[in-house]
Design an enzyme around this catalytic site. Structure first.
Site, PDB file in Angstrom:
ATOM      1  N   LEU A 147       0.727  -1.347  -0.072  1.00  0.00           N
ATOM      2  CA  LEU A 147      -0.005   0.036   0.025  1.00  0.00           C
ATOM      3  C   LEU A 147       1.066   1.099   0.061  1.00  0.00           C
ATOM      4  O   LEU A 147       2.103   1.291   0.622  1.00  0.00           O
ATOM      5  CB  LEU A 147      -0.873   0.165   1.357  1.00  0.00           C
ATOM      6  CG  LEU A 147      -1.823  -1.015   1.414  1.00  0.00           C
ATOM      7  CD1 LEU A 147      -2.491  -1.002   2.516  1.00  0.00           C
ATOM      8  CD2 LEU A 147      -2.953  -1.268   0.011  1.00  0.00           C
ATOM      9  N   ASP A 148       0.226   2.202  -0.736  1.00  0.00           N
ATOM     10  CA  ASP A 148       1.168   3.439  -0.642  1.00  0.00           C
ATOM     11  C   ASP A 148       1.481   4.089   0.715  1.00  0.00           C
ATOM     12  O   ASP A 148       0.925   3.646   1.747  1.00  0.00           O
ATOM     13  CB  ASP A 148       0.282   4.517  -1.417  1.00  0.00           C
ATOM     14  CG  ASP A 148       0.377   4.378  -3.077  1.00  0.00           C
ATOM     15  OD1 ASP A 148       1.111   3.389  -3.333  1.00  0.00           O
ATOM     16  OD2 ASP A 148      -0.524   4.927  -3.361  1.00  0.00           O
ATOM     17  N   LEU A 149       2.308   4.794   0.959  1.00  0.00           N
ATOM     18  CA  LEU A 149       2.762   5.380   2.340  1.00  0.00           C
ATOM     19  C   LEU A 149       1.428   6.058   2.898  1.00  0.00           C
ATOM     20  O   LEU A 149       1.085   5.841   3.962  1.00  0.00           O
ATOM     21  CB  LEU A 149       3.839   6.715   2.099  1.00  0.00           C
ATOM     22  CG  LEU A 149       4.134   7.345   3.288  1.00  0.00           C
ATOM     23  CD1 LEU A 149       4.886   6.667   4.404  1.00  0.00           C
ATOM     24  CD2 LEU A 149       5.021   8.476   3.064  1.00  0.00           C
ATOM     25  N   THR A 151      -1.779   5.701   2.173  1.00  0.00           N
ATOM     26  CA  THR A 151      -2.894   4.814   2.208  1.00  0.00           C
ATOM     27  C   THR A 151      -2.725   3.833   3.424  1.00  0.00           C
ATOM     28  O   THR A 151      -1.903   3.328   3.844  1.00  0.00           O
ATOM     29  CB  THR A 151      -2.910   3.919   0.909  1.00  0.00           C
ATOM     30  OG1 THR A 151      -2.975   4.744  -0.093  1.00  0.00           O
ATOM     31  CG2 THR A 151      -4.301   3.213   0.944  1.00  0.00           C
ATOM     32  N   ARG A 234      -5.734   5.998  -7.628  1.00  0.00           N
ATOM     33  CA  ARG A 234      -5.347   7.382  -7.736  1.00  0.00           C
ATOM     34  C   ARG A 234      -5.409   7.734  -9.364  1.00  0.00           C
ATOM     35  O   ARG A 234      -5.966   9.045  -9.656  1.00  0.00           O
ATOM     36  CB  ARG A 234      -4.004   7.691  -6.982  1.00  0.00           C
ATOM     37  CG  ARG A 234      -4.271   7.378  -5.433  1.00  0.00           C
ATOM     38  CD  ARG A 234      -2.819   7.337  -5.040  1.00  0.00           C
ATOM     39  NE  ARG A 234      -2.193   8.363  -4.950  1.00  0.00           N
ATOM     40  CZ  ARG A 234      -0.880   8.751  -4.259  1.00  0.00           C
ATOM     41  NH1 ARG A 234      -0.350   7.734  -4.031  1.00  0.00           N
ATOM     42  NH2 ARG A 234      -0.511   9.891  -4.491  1.00  0.00           N
TER      43      ARG A 234
END
Length: 303
Positions: A147-149, A151, A234
């Protein structure tokens, strides 16, 4: 919100005059705007590679002809401007806590908070969820997906090589259920939509459905991923003209911006790699986004 330092990659070959000098000394001389102190921090973070290998000793002697790559970005910006075990401990103490949702001998399902990197990156190999979890649980640990930072939400790690092989294969086959909640900018005029738009030349498909239209001009939306490309939701949200609120990379500032990226991995389902039984896990919106949504709801429904 202040935008994080963009990732920058500097690559150079050590010159004859660099022969025998300390790595931090050479970095400070060759990388623009990088002081000797920051160079030591960057090395300590794990953001420097020499001839393809990560090097974490600032005093290592450089040899002429070596290829040196320095990765600068958010990790350096967030780090304590010191080096050593005490600095690393202080950095880790500032990280948001994670929650173990489920664990057995094969897998660990974690509810990741926003602000915690899932796994090591070229910028740094410390202060990430995989490293923290490996030390907490002991034994092997494999990163299945990320997961993104910014998120939050559910992510699964494998605890054996066989579990990693099976889960990674199911990820590639799109046989893992991954559902996200996102608050999009503007009032969405459709109820359901399949977004089939390639990302970096690869097929990328997201299935979106509206859950609630909020005031003023925000839409709570559920996304189900058919594929799993980097930043897929996104990018797809921007593609349909309604970027995720709080997205500083693909969106625009808004007067109703959330406290951080309004994207949360709310459901994760897959077939257990050992038992063969289907398992599923759910995570509600965390308090920061839930409180912000309640404030929007108090303004009345969106038109």
């Amino acid at each position: 919100m202040t935008a994080p330092l963009a990732h920058q990659r500097f690559r150079f070959v050590a010159l004859p005059e660099d022969q025998g000098k300390r790595l931090d000394q050479v970095l400070a001389a060759r990388v623009p705007d990088l002081s000797r102190r920051k160079a030591r921090v960057l090395v300590d973070l794990g953001g420097v590679f020499v001839d393809g290998a990560r090097v974490k000793v600032a005093g290592r002697a450089v040899r002429a002809g070596q290829t040196i790559i320095a990765h600068l970005g958010g990790a350096l910006e967030r780090a304590t401007k010191e080096v050593g075990a005490s600095a690393r401990a202080r950095d880790e103490a500032q990280l948001p806590p994670f929650r173990v949702v489920f664990q057995d001998d094969d897998i660990a399902v974690i509810d990741k908070p926003a602000g915690l990197v899932t796994a090591p990156t070229p910028e740094s190999d410390r202060g990430n969820l995989a490293d923290l979890l490996r030390r907490a649980l002991g034994g092997e640990l494999f990163v299945v997906h990320r997961l993104d930072l910014e998120t939050s939400g559910l992510v699964v790690f494998a605890r054996t090589a066989e579990a990693n092989r099976i889960l990674s294969e199911r990820i590639r086959e799109h046989a893992v259920e991954r559902t996200y909640l996102a608050v999009l900018a503007g009032t969405v005029d459709w109820e359901e939509r399949t977004i089939d738009e390639p990302i970096a030349g690869r097929r990328a498909v997201s299935h979106a459905s509206v859950l609630e239209r909020l005031a003023p001009g925000a839409t709570l939306t559920r996304f189900r991923l058919e594929t799993g490309r980097t930043h897929q939701i996104r990018i797809h949200a921007r593609h349909v003209g309604h970027p995720v609120l709080g997205d500083r990379k693909y969106g625009k500032p808004s007067p109703i911006d959330p406290p951080r990226l309004s994207l949360h991995a709310t459901r994760l389902g897959f077939v257990h790699p050992r038992s063969g039984e289907p398992v599923a896990f759910d995570s509600p919106l965390p308090e920061d986004l839930a409180t912000w949504l309640d404030a929007l709801r108090a303004r009345g429904p969106s038109c």
